[in-house]
Design an enzyme around this catalytic site. Sequence first.
Site, PDB file in Angstrom:
ATOM      1  NE  ARG A  20      -4.985  31.790  14.885  1.00 42.55           N
ATOM      2  CZ  ARG A  20      -5.376  32.327  13.692  1.00 42.55           C
ATOM      3  NH1 ARG A  20      -5.357  33.449  13.815  1.00 42.55           N
ATOM      4  NH2 ARG A  20      -5.950  31.433  12.737  1.00 42.55           N
ATOM      5  CD  GLU A  36      -6.525  28.304  14.426  1.00 39.64           C
ATOM      6  OE1 GLU A  36      -5.417  28.885  14.525  1.00 39.64           O
ATOM      7  OE2 GLU A  36      -6.745  27.627  13.326  1.00 39.64           O
ATOM      8  CG  ASP A  67      -1.264  22.464   8.686  1.00 40.43           C
ATOM      9  OD1 ASP A  67      -2.178  21.790   9.545  1.00 40.43           O
ATOM     10  OD2 ASP A  67      -1.257  23.733   8.616  1.00 40.43           O
ATOM     11  CD  GLU A  94       0.094  28.941   5.223  1.00 40.97           C
ATOM     12  OE1 GLU A  94      -0.625  29.054   6.212  1.00 40.97           O
ATOM     13  OE2 GLU A  94      -0.431  29.678   4.280  1.00 40.97           O
ATOM     14  CB  THR A 111       2.536  25.568  13.402  1.00 40.03           C
ATOM     15  OG1 THR A 111       1.983  25.586  11.907  1.00 40.03           O
ATOM     16  CG2 THR A 111       1.225  26.044  14.204  1.00 40.03           C
TER      17      THR A 111
END
Length: 589
Positions: free
Chosen positions: A196, A192, A327, A488, A575
């Site tokens: 991010r 993360e 993913d 998404e 992503t």
Amino acid sequence: MLVDNAAWFDYTNYSTTAALFRRPIRLLSLLGGIAIFYILVIFVPKAPETLYGFKYVKSSYDWSALPQAHPVAELTPLPTGTPRSIPQVQYDFAAHYRPNSTRLDVLAERRQAVKDACRKSWDSYKKYAWMKDELKPVSGGSKTTLAGWAATLVDSLDTLWIMDMKDDFYEATAAAVTIDWETNETSFNTFETTIRHLGGLLAAYDLSKERALLQKAIELGDMLYAGFDTPNRMPVFWMDFNQAKRGKLQPNVHDPTSSVTSSGPEFTRLAQLTGDSKYYDAIDRVARFLQRTQNTTKVPGLWPTFLDMEFGDLTLENDFTLGALADSTYEYLAKMHVIVGGLEPMYETMYRQAMATVIDNLLFRPMLPEQDDILFTGDLSVDAATGEKTLPGDSQHLACFAGGLFGLGGKIFGIQEHVDIGGRIAKGCAWAYDAMPTGVMPELFSLFPCTSLDGCAWDEDKWELKGNATLARGFQNVDDARYLLRPEAIESIFVMYRITGDEQYQETAWRMFQSIRNATETDLAFSSISAVTTAGGTAKIDSMESFWTAETLKYFYLVFAPPDLISLDQYVLNTEAHPLLRPTGATGS
């Protein structure tokens, strides 16, 4: 400590000095002063310095100076040479698209509505949760969910730039460059933090060219790089600060696939911007691991949902998905091909093998009375004893990114079948939005899968026996009715619009946005909700993750924006929807 000897120990007047030490009060005062000095030097935060026009605070710990316990003998450099020609991804809007003034006005109004939602969310974040990870959009409090490094602030930097909220961007940038990557937490989530924080800083730099942002990204990159310092150079998912500083990190035997294989675009871009190959070397070793193991699993071509990063044995895992936990591993294959300028062929090879296997094993067309030509991605299980595969028809909001994955991969590698599949997945997710009373898709749900992607006849008896009569015809059940402000579905709608030019995707996006706004808006901002299956409103969860402003609203804004704003032929979006510049000249330009 540098001192003036004459001020406290005069060798020419020893009696005076001796008298000082014969007085306990003076001695204690002296020692107290020394103690205060050390406290000020060691424990009080460093004063900001001016760097590239910003008051900049260096992190308390310099990770770049930490010796590697498991050093690399020879770093793998970035691929060199002139980038290969990659097919145009975006629809040729300049040649074929001439919207009239009425259409342009409509799009401008829609953009403004999205920007208004972002403005409301951002203003409340500033007022109630500034420099915290998340705003509580119902109560007005704040949350620390990602080590306390101002996740919403850093994650939203490029959104502020893209939406022309420049004053807010520079205010947030001034705050971001004071972040100290030390924290009260004992460990942190490297995945993360990479997507991010590192992605957010790099994208904000690529858009604004503010070098203080790049300097802060380098600090963070050096800390994240320490997570690769293990005996086999495979990364950890959770990085323990103490173990990392002692050189004692060990890779794990059961990590979520995406969490330990999804640093490629961010580390590659950092290597390009700094010229330091250590970042690329780190993720190249992970990519080689994926390449070696791709055909060793129970579903050759796919990696399981969890990976053994210590011993590299992937033969024991039985579950496979494009959804949560796996993913971005698949998402990044085509994107890595692009960001290295097409100069590393293994990414195309892995993409083609993986997507061919996905088509045969993970995609399904649902049984529907209207015979809608739509697709979903499911969760595949393999029986450990017999090897029998089961795809029960379960799907999830998070897996909706796969529409964009297939669309982009199809354009990048010239596979029209993949572009078509991308459209069918995106339209499937839009169908799931429309099918709910709130007009918003749930987190987890199940449908009746056909045995062929060409479809199957509607079976009324099966529906009446196993279907959920409280839901739209076709649903078996909704297993998690929440909506978490996820991006998404709109991500795939945006990508498919940009690569096809089909205005129906814009109409779908507007319908989705209105439904989300109606279902999630609070007095302060927008909140996750507990049930999309409840008409007329549902309970708010008092949560607004950073991806609401970083991804969801950004994609909604861009789908209505002029197509040259964040062109897919200029940027690779990580992503977390952070646009990283693609190489256009020699690699590293």
